[in-house]
Design an enzyme around this catalytic site. Structure first.
Site, PDB file in Angstrom:
ATOM      1  N   LYS A 190       0.834  -1.207   0.000  1.00  0.00           N
ATOM      2  CA  LYS A 190       0.000   0.000   0.000  1.00  0.00           C
ATOM      3  C   LYS A 190       0.871   1.260   0.000  1.00  0.00           C
ATOM      4  CE  LYS A 190      -3.749  -2.286  -0.373  1.00  0.00           C
ATOM      5  NZ  LYS A 190      -4.542  -3.009   0.590  1.00  0.00           N
TER       6      LYS A 190
HETATM    7  C1  LIG Z   1      -5.649  -4.090   0.786  1.00  0.00           C
HETATM    8  C2  LIG Z   1      -7.124  -3.846   0.803  1.00  0.00           C
HETATM    9  C3  LIG Z   1      -7.921  -4.183   1.908  1.00  0.00           C
HETATM   10  C4  LIG Z   1      -7.418  -4.985   3.067  1.00  0.00           C
HETATM   11  O1  LIG Z   1      -6.320  -4.432   3.690  1.00  0.00           O
HETATM   12  P1  LIG Z   1      -5.496  -5.317   4.741  1.00  0.00           P
HETATM   13  O2  LIG Z   1      -4.739  -4.307   5.533  1.00  0.00           O
HETATM   14  O3  LIG Z   1      -4.616  -6.227   3.939  1.00  0.00           O
HETATM   15  O4  LIG Z   1      -6.481  -6.070   5.569  1.00  0.00           O
HETATM   16  C5  LIG Z   1      -9.250  -3.818   1.912  1.00  0.00           C
HETATM   17  N1  LIG Z   1      -9.791  -3.175   0.850  1.00  0.00           N
HETATM   18  C6  LIG Z   1      -9.063  -2.868  -0.236  1.00  0.00           C
HETATM   19  C7  LIG Z   1      -9.738  -2.138  -1.351  1.00  0.00           C
HETATM   20  C8  LIG Z   1      -7.719  -3.217  -0.301  1.00  0.00           C
HETATM   21  O5  LIG Z   1      -7.007  -2.934  -1.405  1.00  0.00           O
END
Ligand SMILES: *Cc1c(COP(=O)(O)O)cnc(C)c1O
Length: 388
Positions: A190
């Protein structure tokens, strides 16, 4: 392996600096490695970053956990319906099922690839309790339309801001837009990372209290309070069957420094996106939607769509890029095509024409702060050679 002598360009890479490493080492040597002073500092820094002291920031061990806690705190349960976009990662929707409520998937706006607010309105029933917009790729969903719609119908709004740090909407940072809860992700790929992690933010003190209790077993005080408080440290009370969703100080140590670098990360990502946009302008491609003038796009993803008349299919383009030593991805295989969601709700692609159309033509190119000039130019040259 790709048939090229050049080093492989991965789809994503984290950008971990010496400050993150030193802070993690400091944490490891400190004697306090789980939720404690670094997490407290990370949360305070996050509220300061959002620029609104009335925001409560609560660190959790993933955005999935944060979304679950948000819906739990809002009282979502069996018999309720929650509307979200089919064009997302399954985490956005699965948390609704954790609570025994039902997911109502709707299509996207092809101009933004975010949830279609008219489709949300059409999907509202007497059972609808909440809506979860996703700020897809780092571009804000149409919150100016969605928030008043939700208010008119008495619906809660939980923003899935996993892609959206920092994103603005109408000049305001996501996290301060006036929804009930916003959830950020610090997963490895991210826009900033703690390895795994997330942040739940809300201005509502009662929601904040519930999230704080439920993220650690339903205990009325967290372990750090017990360690530092004046009351005898062995005493605690369980007020609910909570979860184990707290973030460690090891992770928060990374987060403190990643957050400081976040604006710089955004500028670097935006500059790479602008180079791609310029380089692909004459190709049979639809380049990513742009933010409204004056607004910030977090550029978590750079999503291209093949235009009609392109000489390759999406799969052909991905294969060609891989052969040139370039990793790509697809965001997302829509939920309406996934067996669990398709079968549970008897979904067909015809009900989601814009998501389906985009999915069949889309791919995400590498976009991260550690890409160097040579790598960016290699991606551009490979796309041009395959489609030109
Ligand atoms: C990555 C992601 C999540 C989940 O995030 P985590 O921290 O891995 O639980 C939820 N929604 C979207 C759109 C994502 O890209």
């Amino acid at each position: 392996m790709p048939e090229t002598a050049l080093p492989f360009i991965p789809f994503a890479l984290p950008d971990i600096g010496d400050d993150e490493i030193a802070e993690v080492v400091d944490t490891l040597r400190s004697g306090w490695i789980t939720t404690g002073p670094k997490t407290r500092r990370f949360e305070e820094d996050f509220t300061a970053y959002l620029g609104d002291p009335s925001v409560h920031s609560m660190a959790v061990n993933s955005a999935t956990a944060g979304l679950h806690l948000a819906l739990e705190a809002l009282g979502i349960g069996p018999g309720d319906e929650v509307i979200t976009t089919t064009h997302t990662f399954t985490a956005t929707a699965e948390v609704v099922r954790y609570l025994g409520a039902d997911v109502v998937l709707v299509d996207i706006d092809p101009a933004t690839l975010c949830i279609d607010v008219a489709a949300v309105e059409a999907a509202i029933t007497p059972r609808t309790k909440a809506v979860i917009p996703v700020h897809y790729a780092g571009l804000a969903a149409d919150m100016a339309a969605l928030l008043p719609l939700a208010r008119r119908h008495g619906l809660k709004v939980v923003e899935d801001a996993a892609h959206a740090l920092p994103t603005t909407c109408g000049g305001q940072l996501v996290g301060t837009l006036g929804s009930d809860v916003t959830v950020f992700s610090f997963y490895a790929n991210k826009t900033m990372t703690t390895g795994e992690g997330g942040m739940v933010v809300t201005r509502d003190a009662a929601i904040a209290k519930r999230v704080q209790v439920m993220r650690l077993h339903g205990i009325n005080r967290d372990a750090f309070d017990r360690f530092t408080a004046k009351a005898p440290s062995w005493y605690y009370e369980i007020v609910a069957p909570g979860f184990k969703y707290n973030l460690t100080d090891i992770a928060s140590a990374m987060g403190i420094h990643q957050l400081r670098r976040s604006r710089g990360f955004q500028a670097t990502r935006a500059a790479i996106a602008a180079r791609y946009d310029a380089a692909f302008a004459d190709l049979p491609l639809i380049t990513p939607p742009q933010p409204a003038p004056g607004d910030t796009h977090a550029w978590h993803l750079y999503v291209l769509r093949l235009a009609d008349g392109a000489k390759l299919t999406r799969d052909g383009l991905i294969d060609g890029l891989y052969a040139a030593g370039i990793g790509c991805s697809v965001h997302y295989i829509p939920l309406h095509l996934q067996p669990y969601w398709r079968e549970r709700y008897a979904l067909t692609p015809e009900r989601f024409p814009h998501s389906q159309h985009a999915y069949e033509r889309m791919l995400s190119l590498p976009l991260y702060t550690r890409m160097d000039d040579g790598q960016i130019e290699r991606v551009i040259a490979a796309v041009r050679a395959l489609l030109g």
